[in-house]
Enzyme design. Sequence first.
Site, mmCIF file in Angstrom:
data_model
loop_
_atom_site.group_PDB
_atom_site.id
_atom_site.type_symbol
_atom_site.label_atom_id
_atom_site.label_comp_id
_atom_site.label_asym_id
_atom_site.label_seq_id
_atom_site.Cartn_x
_atom_site.Cartn_y
_atom_site.Cartn_z
ATOM 1 C CD GLU A 4 -8.806 4.861 -1.385
ATOM 2 O OE1 GLU A 4 -9.631 4.456 -0.562
ATOM 3 O OE2 GLU A 4 -7.891 5.666 -1.078
ATOM 4 C CG ASP B 187 -2.277 0.453 1.032
ATOM 5 O OD1 ASP B 187 -2.412 1.566 0.494
ATOM 6 O OD2 ASP B 187 -3.225 -0.260 1.386
ATOM 7 C CG ASP C 59 -4.462 5.679 1.140
ATOM 8 O OD1 ASP C 59 -5.432 4.928 1.291
ATOM 9 O OD2 ASP C 59 -4.278 6.696 1.838
ATOM 10 C CG HIS D 102 -8.959 -1.314 4.528
ATOM 11 N ND1 HIS D 102 -8.793 -1.284 3.154
ATOM 12 C CD2 HIS D 102 -8.546 -0.116 4.972
ATOM 13 C CE1 HIS D 102 -8.294 -0.109 2.807
ATOM 14 N NE2 HIS D 102 -8.136 0.617 3.891
ATOM 15 C CG ASP D 103 -11.381 2.133 3.829
ATOM 16 O OD1 ASP D 103 -10.853 2.014 4.953
ATOM 17 O OD2 ASP D 103 -10.801 2.649 2.852
#
Length: 553
Positions: free
Chosen positions: A265, A100, A206, A330-331
């Site tokens: 993202e 990430d 990210d 994970h969000d």
Amino acid sequence: MTSDRKWWKERVIYQIYPRSFMDSNHDGIGDINGITSKLDYLKNLGIGIIWISPCFASPNADHGYDISDYRAIMEEFGSMDDFNCMLEEAHKRGIRIVLDLVVNHSSDEHPWFIESRKSVDNPYRDYYIWKKGKVGEDGTMKEPNNWGSFFTPSAWQYDEKTGEYYLHLFSKKQPDLNWDNQQLRKEIYDMMHFWLSKGVDGFRMDVLNCYQKPEGLPDSKILGTCVEGYSLDPKLYANNIGMLSILNEMREQVLDHYDTVTVGETSIITPQIALDYVNEINGPLDMIFHFDVVDSKKHFTWKHFKEVQRKWIKELTNGGGWNSQYFQNHDQPRCVTMYGDDSTERNRVLSAKMLGCLNHTMPGTPFVYQGEELGMTNYNYVDAEQMQDPNATFNYNEMIACGKSHEEAMKVLNLYGRAHSRTPMQWDDSLHAGFSAGTPWQVVHPNYTSINAKYEIEDKESVYHFYKSLIDLRRRHLVLVYGDFQEYEEENDSVFLYSRAYDNETIMVLINFTVKDQTIQYEIPAGKTVLLSNYKEGYCNRLRPFEATIFQL
Ligand code: NOJ
Ligand code: CA
């Protein structure tokens, strides 16, 4: 659609949230050795690429999305030796590793920021976005503009030491980096080389499209939240002019030197803008995550889902770009609870398989989030604090400020919160689901006694085995990767019928989104082979509850 073959199109990507995946030393926190110990599990599932959520040094204000040293492993997760061993073991099994890249912001405990806040003429000052306050009409000092943040009302934090404010789109412990600074860019590129030259296979990026802030940081005109005075207009913080040239520079200076996969993202995006980033001719990246499905979850309908798929296939896939497919990360809440039906065991299993079938048969690379392959479900949290998530705390406080009761606010968080996907992975029916012999950092879902990897591996009818078959099918039938997409009975919003065609092979997918039987007009030509279905008894000219059947035509 493009049929330029690439490994990252043909493999399935599995996301690991290390904190909650597997704890090897029983301190209650998942770690790198825990991941290594489960590589055979992932290999058996058929996974070809693992994306690991941040595993770097961090004070954990946002569980690793606040990095204080980009070149060190988070102490709780282990050492660089552990990481090197994990990478080697993964590669031995033919699994590639994606890290990430969190470079829209760093932690406020990163040495760059510690320096930056010392004085206005510190060499690192300009690595971050510092501004003087504005004097308001009443003579008091105000933030430089009215931007709100995702985790706090204002996106600005006043710093006593130098009497200026710094920008943070997320928590005040996540100051935004200043991508206008050439030295900063160079440091980031060097850091990317550091990981890629170790053998890492790429990055999930990210908050990718927000690195470049708009010229002059103008006030936002729309009102985003009910906290008076602050708002966050996506048109101001996302996809600014300059973003593409940063990514082109990154491609040229770093990515072009390795065989990588990149996925950005991009919470605010259209297929047209996405094409700038990922078109196969000169797009600097390979894939993006758009949010059109998951962002609609509060008013989700399958009609909308089909419209989203149509739009992205027509404009991105058929326009020469590559898509990603995901229901969960994970969000996000657990997808079987959110889009399927976990009210009965039968429906949980059927609908989890149906979602998996969509994810693996629509155009784009499928992403599977840890536990999704088991059909893990949302947990009912008692309060926001128990969620241990700065975003939950922020949303809770906002809802209370807007007049909601505690119960109402918790109802919302229990439907949509990020904490659901962060309950520990359910490995078996032993204490703490086999995740850790210590006390887990986050509550374990009590349904681990029936929903866990051990049981599902034993049960050939489980969600796990269906995912394994889907991954295998997609590996064996390139038509599911590269095939042209065609839809049938578009106007029926309860079902989704589509074919994929490539190189003399055609596959037909029949999906019933609902808990009721659905009649369809489409007739399967006689004698055709069912490749996979979530019903044992053959296809019966109507779609049964949550049916997902794949035919070869
Ligand atoms: C997106 C990540 O997925 C999320 O978990 C994080 O809180 C924000 N970016 C900030 O890094
Ligand atoms: Ca541990």
